[in-house]
Design a protein around this motif. Structure first.
Motif, PDB file in Angstrom:
ATOM      1  N   ILE A  56      45.768   4.862  47.815  1.00 28.99           N
ATOM      2  CA  ILE A  56      45.196   3.570  47.404  1.00 28.99           C
ATOM      3  C   ILE A  56      44.864   2.745  48.632  1.00 28.99           C
ATOM      4  O   ILE A  56      43.819   2.110  48.738  1.00 28.99           O
ATOM      5  CB  ILE A  56      46.197   2.818  46.510  1.00 28.99           C
ATOM      6  CG1 ILE A  56      46.432   3.616  45.229  1.00 28.99           C
ATOM      7  CG2 ILE A  56      45.700   1.429  46.200  1.00 28.99           C
ATOM      8  CD1 ILE A  56      47.562   3.091  44.403  1.00 28.99           C
ATOM      9  N   LEU A  57      45.819   2.790  49.582  1.00 27.69           N
ATOM     10  CA  LEU A  57      45.646   2.000  50.786  1.00 27.69           C
ATOM     11  C   LEU A  57      44.398   2.440  51.546  1.00 27.69           C
ATOM     12  O   LEU A  57      43.606   1.617  52.006  1.00 27.69           O
ATOM     13  CB  LEU A  57      46.885   2.207  51.663  1.00 27.69           C
ATOM     14  CG  LEU A  57      47.119   1.133  52.711  1.00 27.69           C
ATOM     15  CD1 LEU A  57      47.331  -0.191  52.049  1.00 27.69           C
ATOM     16  CD2 LEU A  57      48.328   1.501  53.529  1.00 27.69           C
ATOM     17  N   ARG A  94      58.299  -6.620  36.055  1.00 25.99           N
ATOM     18  CA  ARG A  94      57.967  -6.021  37.350  1.00 25.99           C
ATOM     19  C   ARG A  94      57.314  -4.651  37.193  1.00 25.99           C
ATOM     20  O   ARG A  94      56.621  -4.188  38.094  1.00 25.99           O
ATOM     21  CB  ARG A  94      59.202  -5.913  38.226  1.00 25.99           C
ATOM     22  CG  ARG A  94      59.639  -7.271  38.752  1.00 25.99           C
ATOM     23  CD  ARG A  94      60.894  -7.177  39.558  1.00 25.99           C
ATOM     24  NE  ARG A  94      61.940  -6.499  38.797  1.00 25.99           N
ATOM     25  CZ  ARG A  94      63.124  -6.185  39.326  1.00 25.99           C
ATOM     26  NH1 ARG A  94      63.382  -6.474  40.568  1.00 25.99           N
ATOM     27  NH2 ARG A  94      64.034  -5.580  38.598  1.00 25.99           N
ATOM     28  N   LEU A  95      57.592  -3.994  36.060  1.00 25.99           N
ATOM     29  CA  LEU A  95      56.828  -2.793  35.761  1.00 25.99           C
ATOM     30  C   LEU A  95      55.490  -3.299  35.270  1.00 25.99           C
ATOM     31  O   LEU A  95      55.418  -3.997  34.290  1.00 25.99           O
ATOM     32  CB  LEU A  95      57.487  -1.985  34.633  1.00 25.99           C
ATOM     33  CG  LEU A  95      58.996  -1.845  34.652  1.00 25.99           C
ATOM     34  CD1 LEU A  95      59.497  -1.426  33.291  1.00 25.99           C
ATOM     35  CD2 LEU A  95      59.380  -0.790  35.665  1.00 25.99           C
ATOM     36  N   ILE A  96      54.450  -2.936  35.950  1.00 28.68           N
ATOM     37  CA  ILE A  96      53.178  -3.578  35.666  1.00 28.68           C
ATOM     38  C   ILE A  96      52.687  -3.226  34.269  1.00 28.68           C
ATOM     39  O   ILE A  96      52.192  -4.048  33.539  1.00 28.68           O
ATOM     40  CB  ILE A  96      52.152  -3.144  36.718  1.00 28.68           C
ATOM     41  CG1 ILE A  96      52.741  -3.497  38.097  1.00 28.68           C
ATOM     42  CG2 ILE A  96      50.820  -3.812  36.504  1.00 28.68           C
ATOM     43  CD1 ILE A  96      51.996  -2.875  39.219  1.00 28.68           C
ATOM     44  N   ALA A  97      52.831  -1.962  33.921  1.00 30.60           N
ATOM     45  CA  ALA A  97      52.468  -1.522  32.565  1.00 30.60           C
ATOM     46  C   ALA A  97      53.271  -0.279  32.290  1.00 30.60           C
ATOM     47  O   ALA A  97      53.784   0.347  33.217  1.00 30.60           O
ATOM     48  CB  ALA A  97      50.976  -1.229  32.478  1.00 30.60           C
ATOM     49  N   MET A 152      48.533  -6.476  46.096  1.00 31.56           N
ATOM     50  CA  MET A 152      47.801  -5.762  45.054  1.00 31.56           C
ATOM     51  C   MET A 152      48.643  -5.618  43.804  1.00 31.56           C
ATOM     52  O   MET A 152      48.181  -5.825  42.678  1.00 31.56           O
ATOM     53  CB  MET A 152      47.395  -4.390  45.573  1.00 31.56           C
ATOM     54  CG  MET A 152      46.267  -3.785  44.791  1.00 31.56           C
ATOM     55  SD  MET A 152      45.821  -2.202  45.459  1.00 31.56           S
ATOM     56  CE  MET A 152      47.283  -1.286  45.105  1.00 31.56           C
ATOM     57  N   GLU A 153      49.912  -5.263  44.031  1.00 33.33           N
ATOM     58  CA  GLU A 153      50.811  -5.115  42.877  1.00 33.33           C
ATOM     59  C   GLU A 153      50.888  -6.407  42.108  1.00 33.33           C
ATOM     60  O   GLU A 153      50.814  -6.429  40.875  1.00 33.33           O
ATOM     61  CB  GLU A 153      52.206  -4.711  43.350  1.00 33.33           C
ATOM     62  CG  GLU A 153      52.357  -3.227  43.531  1.00 33.33           C
ATOM     63  CD  GLU A 153      53.765  -2.850  43.983  1.00 33.33           C
ATOM     64  OE1 GLU A 153      54.636  -3.738  44.050  1.00 33.33           O
ATOM     65  OE2 GLU A 153      53.974  -1.677  44.273  1.00 33.33           O
ATOM     66  N   GLN A 154      51.042  -7.492  42.857  1.00 30.98           N
ATOM     67  CA  GLN A 154      51.171  -8.780  42.176  1.00 30.98           C
ATOM     68  C   GLN A 154      49.925  -9.096  41.373  1.00 30.98           C
ATOM     69  O   GLN A 154      49.995  -9.528  40.205  1.00 30.98           O
ATOM     70  CB  GLN A 154      51.420  -9.886  43.199  1.00 30.98           C
ATOM     71  CG  GLN A 154      52.890 -10.088  43.464  1.00 30.98           C
ATOM     72  CD  GLN A 154      53.110 -11.181  44.484  1.00 30.98           C
ATOM     73  OE1 GLN A 154      52.187 -11.923  44.831  1.00 30.98           O
ATOM     74  NE2 GLN A 154      54.320 -11.275  44.984  1.00 30.98           N
ATOM     75  N   THR A 155      48.757  -8.895  42.006  1.00 37.37           N
ATOM     76  CA  THR A 155      47.525  -9.206  41.288  1.00 37.37           C
ATOM     77  C   THR A 155      47.403  -8.339  40.050  1.00 37.37           C
ATOM     78  O   THR A 155      47.089  -8.826  38.962  1.00 37.37           O
ATOM     79  CB  THR A 155      46.277  -8.988  42.172  1.00 37.37           C
ATOM     80  OG1 THR A 155      46.580  -7.984  43.138  1.00 37.37           O
ATOM     81  CG2 THR A 155      45.828 -10.259  42.820  1.00 37.37           C
ATOM     82  N   LEU A 156      47.699  -7.047  40.250  1.00 38.65           N
ATOM     83  CA  LEU A 156      47.641  -6.145  39.105  1.00 38.65           C
ATOM     84  C   LEU A 156      48.546  -6.648  37.996  1.00 38.65           C
ATOM     85  O   LEU A 156      48.181  -6.667  36.822  1.00 38.65           O
ATOM     86  CB  LEU A 156      48.114  -4.757  39.514  1.00 38.65           C
ATOM     87  CG  LEU A 156      47.030  -3.715  39.770  1.00 38.65           C
ATOM     88  CD1 LEU A 156      47.671  -2.407  40.137  1.00 38.65           C
ATOM     89  CD2 LEU A 156      46.166  -3.529  38.544  1.00 38.65           C
ATOM     90  N   ASN A 157      49.755  -7.015  38.444  1.00 34.97           N
ATOM     91  CA  ASN A 157      50.738  -7.510  37.491  1.00 34.97           C
ATOM     92  C   ASN A 157      50.170  -8.638  36.649  1.00 34.97           C
ATOM     93  O   ASN A 157      50.159  -8.582  35.422  1.00 34.97           O
ATOM     94  CB  ASN A 157      51.944  -8.041  38.273  1.00 34.97           C
ATOM     95  CG  ASN A 157      53.227  -7.704  37.598  1.00 34.97           C
ATOM     96  OD1 ASN A 157      53.233  -7.297  36.442  1.00 34.97           O
ATOM     97  ND2 ASN A 157      54.308  -7.881  38.309  1.00 34.97           N
ATOM     98  N   ILE A 173      49.668  -5.734  51.877  1.00 39.19           N
ATOM     99  CA  ILE A 173      48.473  -5.519  51.048  1.00 39.19           C
ATOM    100  C   ILE A 173      48.882  -4.965  49.699  1.00 39.19           C
ATOM    101  O   ILE A 173      48.467  -5.450  48.645  1.00 39.19           O
ATOM    102  CB  ILE A 173      47.490  -4.556  51.739  1.00 39.19           C
ATOM    103  CG1 ILE A 173      46.906  -5.216  52.990  1.00 39.19           C
ATOM    104  CG2 ILE A 173      46.377  -4.172  50.783  1.00 39.19           C
ATOM    105  CD1 ILE A 173      46.043  -4.278  53.782  1.00 39.19           C
ATOM    106  N   ILE A 174      49.743  -3.938  49.793  1.00 38.37           N
ATOM    107  CA  ILE A 174      50.129  -3.299  48.537  1.00 38.37           C
ATOM    108  C   ILE A 174      50.874  -4.274  47.646  1.00 38.37           C
ATOM    109  O   ILE A 174      50.650  -4.326  46.430  1.00 38.37           O
ATOM    110  CB  ILE A 174      50.976  -2.046  48.813  1.00 38.37           C
ATOM    111  CG1 ILE A 174      50.108  -1.016  49.490  1.00 38.37           C
ATOM    112  CG2 ILE A 174      51.597  -1.539  47.551  1.00 38.37           C
ATOM    113  CD1 ILE A 174      50.543   0.395  49.297  1.00 38.37           C
ATOM    114  N   ALA A 175      51.753  -5.061  48.303  1.00 35.14           N
ATOM    115  CA  ALA A 175      52.508  -6.020  47.486  1.00 35.14           C
ATOM    116  C   ALA A 175      51.575  -6.990  46.792  1.00 35.14           C
ATOM    117  O   ALA A 175      51.717  -7.269  45.598  1.00 35.14           O
ATOM    118  CB  ALA A 175      53.499  -6.767  48.379  1.00 35.14           C
TER     119      ALA A 175
END
Lengths: 159, 490, 217
Positions: A150-151, A121-124, C182-187, C178-180
């Motif tokens: 960001i938004l 869950r921590l992306i990086a 985005m987070e998922q895609t980034l992930n 949106i952010i979620a």
């Protein structure tokens, strides 16, 4: 003297599981040498390499009488070691692990021992836990902090 | 020292070192306190029960599979409950989740979260108990009166009619402004459902709150039920209302606490109960009482229940509870099978605080009747052995029979106060001198109706609040004897 | 006991009879005298009574005559007096009748006046009341109108506000979504694509930051 032994061991051991594995391999080797007790399972390859890398003076410190006692002391000292849990987004291999470990030992305490946990869950990046306090230094937390910016950028993109 | 205002990316963490069923020993949490809430990654909650030098003992509220080294996070909440007026008429579990299937508790009202663990208010906040708690049941209101703010233990063996009696008290509080809270501790869900249905069909649900943990819930949740019930009661008491709190039953609660303590390796004491079992019940019951207006006014009247084996009520829990309450009511299943409802043994029941709340007339009457009952029980043994009894003995025995018949009250009925006093005084008048027990059995209802509805008799009923001594009442009833005779001849 | 000779006895007896006859004769002469006296007395009384009777008769006739005369006189007096009284009462009745009629006429006049006056007054009052009523009614209507309009406005405002809040809430939700996403895609993207070096850099950065925060002893 036992501290010196421990320091030597800890010089290039980075994680708790690594430490325990290496200790058992060392013990196996020494017992085999002194008492000719042969265990069924040979030690894994990486550990045998490490064992070979140990200087001979180190091994000479052990003899028949003090083998068990030394190991007991070491084990009791290990319990008191500071352990830092680190959450990574991937499972590191030995090389990466040694890199991270060396960097950490340089930055902080030579005797530092990691406990590696996996959290995608921590992306990086990484999150650290020390003495029961959890700090998230990963990309996820950075995104969380800057989510409004960001938004807004996103929305500009939409429009 | 890490304070609570940690930045967003910092939390306190602990890892499970040892787990047993619902008990987890955790390592970590540098600044945690007892009664803080912790949660796992899967969302299973627990609360901190005790803290030792290097481990934190946590009791889980949700059923979850715990693995070694499982991560627990500290939440910012403490063990507490959402309280508000929206609780009326609802059934909740001890953490505030509704269990009656009627949906969310409140959509709009902002409620306050009260902690479950409160220290009972001290002596400076208490007021002398001077008001009587009207239960609507003749036996209680006259002979064993209960005051508002009193704690009265309901003691009895199985199937002696305790639950029915308690339901009657709740139903008789309609339109009196008293709020009733029923805590069901570890009873099967069917029983709780039944209870809700009975209360609803008698129109009593609108002023009742049910706090229930069924026997299938995890033990820590059942253990919290009385605390949650008291928290809700205190919320209403602080608004100045009178609250009736029924804890059914504390024997189950003690057993659950024993289970938790033994699992946590605490040393067992007498009957394997842990050493602090007295404290657990006492500090709970101390939260009941009658309070001064500065502390909210209002009162909490507690009726803890314990079911026991009547051949031996000298075991640990009943004796503990008897010493921490202001009296007890002893139910006997043998009396119930003889047809007496409520099946209370008058000679073995006591109310230590109730007498000071009764008005002088009731006091006189009740001491008179009690004296007569004890005389009759002394004479009973004589009566069994001699065939020819002197007039006075026969009279006493007959009166006792009549009083016991008049004190019987069917379930789901309410007897108004004036009628109660009339019933107590009637056996001393000449009207009942030659009437048999079956006459009373068949006509008790009619006598009560006559005194409420008939024009001349209702005059007497209206005069009763102004009378001072029992003799005046008996004289008045003598006068009415003629009217009553005519009534029953027709 | 001594016995008396017969001659004494006969002498005694003769003496006794002789006395008895003397007594009897005395008695007889007494009675006769008495009777004579009585006879004389009775005659005397008879004469007196006759005298009395005649006297009484004479008195009676005298009285009667006097009586008749008196009644006659009384009758005449009574007649005259009665006539006088009748006249007087006749006169008084007349006068009172006149008075009564005049009074009645007066009364009539007054009542008529009074009626007129009262009618006028009541008409005025009714008119005034009606005016007041109209006024009040119109005021009331205006007031209620104002109140209803203001309450409707309030309601509208509150509903608008509710809608606004709902909108903002929904927008926030969308943002979070949106952010979620985005987070998922980034992930997923980074998880597959991030080169090890970049990741390692991030980890070193984390360690350095921990050092500066004095997080790890």
């Amino acid at each position: 003297m036992n501290e010196a032994i421990l320091n030597t061991i800890l010089e290039n051991t980075y994680t708790l599981s690594q430490l325990k594995r290496r200790l058992s391999a060392l013990k196996q080797l020494l017992l085999k040498e002194f008492f000719k007790s042969d265990s069924n399972q040979p030690a894994p390859a990486i550990d045998t390499e490490w064992l070979k890398s140990l200087p001979s003076e180190f091994l000479k410190q052990f003899n028949k009488d003090n083998v068990y006692k030394i190991f007991e002391d070491i084990e009791s000292q290990i319990i008191k070691l500071p352990i830092v849990t680190i959450y990574l987004t991937f499972e590191p291999d030995e090389a990466t692990l040694s890199q991270i470990g060396q960097r950490a030992k340089k930055t902080f305490n030579k005797l530092l021992i990691f406990d590696i946990k996996y959290d995608p869950r921590l992306i990086a990046g990484a999150a650290l836990v020390c003495k029961g306090v959890y700090r998230d230094y990963s990309l996820r937390s950075k995104i969380e902090e800057k989510r409004l910016i960001i938004l807004n950028n996103f929305k500009k993109f939409l429009k | 020292m890490i304070n609570d205002q940690t930045p967003n990316n910092t939390e306190e963490i602990g890892y499970a070192v040892e787990t047993r069923d619902f008990l987890a020993q955790l390592d970590g949490f540098p600044s945690i306190k007892i009664n803080d809430m912790v949660v796992t990654d899967q969302g299973a909650r627990g609360w901190v029960n005790s803290i030792s030098r290097d481990l934190v003992e946590v009791l889980m509220l949700d059923e979850a599979k715990l693995t070694p080294k499982q991560q627990f996070k500290k939440t910012r909440t403490r063990l507490g409950l959402n309280v508000g007026n929206f609780l009326m008429g609802r059934a909740i579990n001890p953490v505030g989740v509704p269990i009656d299937g009627k949906g969310l508790l409140s959509k709009t009202q902002i409620s306050s979260v009260c902690e479950l663990e409160q220290i009972a208010p001290g002596m400076e906040s208490r007021k002398f108990i001077s008001e009587q708690f009207q239960t609507g049941i003749t036996l209680i209101d006259t002979l064993i009166p209960i005051g508002k703010g009193q704690r009265e233990l309901v003691l009895g063996d199985a199937h002696s009619g305790k639950t029915g009696f308690l339901l009657d008290i709740i139903i008789n509080q309609k339109n009196t402004g008293v709020i009733c809270i029923y805590a069901s501790i570890g009873k099967p869900s069917v029983v709780v459902r039944n209870l809700i249905d009975v209360l609803k069909s008698n129109g009593a649900l609108s002023y009742t709150i049910i706090v229930a943990a069924s026997s299938s819930e995890p033990a820590p949740l059942i253990f919290l039920t009385p605390k949650a019930a008291f928290t809700v009661a205190e919320y209403f008491q602080k608004q100045g209302k009178d609250v009736l709190l029924i804890l059914d039953d504390l024997g189950n609660h003690a057993k659950i606490y024993r289970e938790i303590s033994l699992l946590g390796n605490k040393s067992p004491g007498r009957e394997s109960y842990p050493g602090d079992i007295f404290y657990q019940h006492a500090h709970l019951l101390e939260r009941a009482g009658n309070f001064l207006p500065a502390y909210g006014g209002g009162s909490i009247t507690a009726l803890p229940v314990i079911e026991l084996n009547l051949t031996d009520f000298t075991t640990l829990i009943p004796t503990n509870l008897m010493s921490m309450t202001d009296g007890h009511l002893l139910f006997k299943s043998s009396l119930r099978s003889q047809g007496q409802t409520p099946a209370i043994d008058i000679s073995l029941s006591v109310s230590r605080v109730g007498r000071q709340t009764q008005d002088p007339l009731s006091n006189f009457l009740s001491s008179q009747v009690r004296q007569m009952l004890s005389d009759a029980s002394d004479l009973e043994t004589v009566a069994r052995f001699s065939t020819e009894l002197p007039q006075e003995t026969q009279l006493t025995l007959k009166r006792r029979e009549q009083i016991m018949e008049l004190l019987k009250q069917d379930p789901l009925t309410v007897t108004p106060k004036a009628i109660q006093l009339i019933f107590m005084a009637l056996p001393y008048t000449s009207f009942l001198k030659d009437k048999s027990k079956t006459f009373l059995e068949n006509n008790k209802r009619n006598i009560a109706d006559a005194f409420m509805k008939d024009a001349r008799l209702s005059q007497i009923t209206k005069k009763i609040p102004s009378l001072k001594t029992a003799e005046e009442l008996i004289k008045l009833l003598e006068g009415a004897g003629g009217i009553l005779e005519k009534f029953f001849q027709n | 006991m001594f016995t008396l000779p017969i001659e004494t006895i006969v002498l005694i007896a003769l003496a006794i009879t002789g006395i008895a006859i003397l007594l009897y004769l005395r008695e007889y002469f007494f009675r006769k005298k008495n009777e004579e006296i009585q006879f004389k007395l009775s005659q005397q009384t008879r004469e007196k009574s006759m005298q009395l009777l005649t006297a009484a008769e004479a008195a009676e006739t005298q009285v009667l005559a006097e009586g008749k005369y008196a009644t006659h006189k009384l009758e005449e007096e009574f007649k005259t007096k009665l006539e006088e009284m009748l006249q007087m009462s006749g006169k008084s009745i007349q006068t009172s009748q006149n008075e009564l009629t005049s009074f009645m006429e007066d009364l009539k006049k007054r009542s008529v006046e009074f009626e007129d006056a009262s009618r006028k007054v009541s008409e005025q009052r009714i008119a005034a009341l009606l005016e007041k009523l109209e006024q009040k009614l119109s005021d009331f209507l205006i007031q209620t109108e104002q109140q209803t309009t203001s309450s409707i406005e309030l309601e509208l405002k509150s509903t608008r506000q509710l809608i606004e809040t709902y909108k903002t809430q929904q927008l926030k939700l969308i943002d979070e979504n949106i952010i979620a996403m985005m987070e998922q895609t980034l992930n997923t993207v980074l998880g597959k694509k991030l080169p090890l070096k970049d990741n390692m850099d991030l980890i070193y950065e984390a360690l350095d930051r921990a050092k500066t925060d004095k997080f790890i002893a």
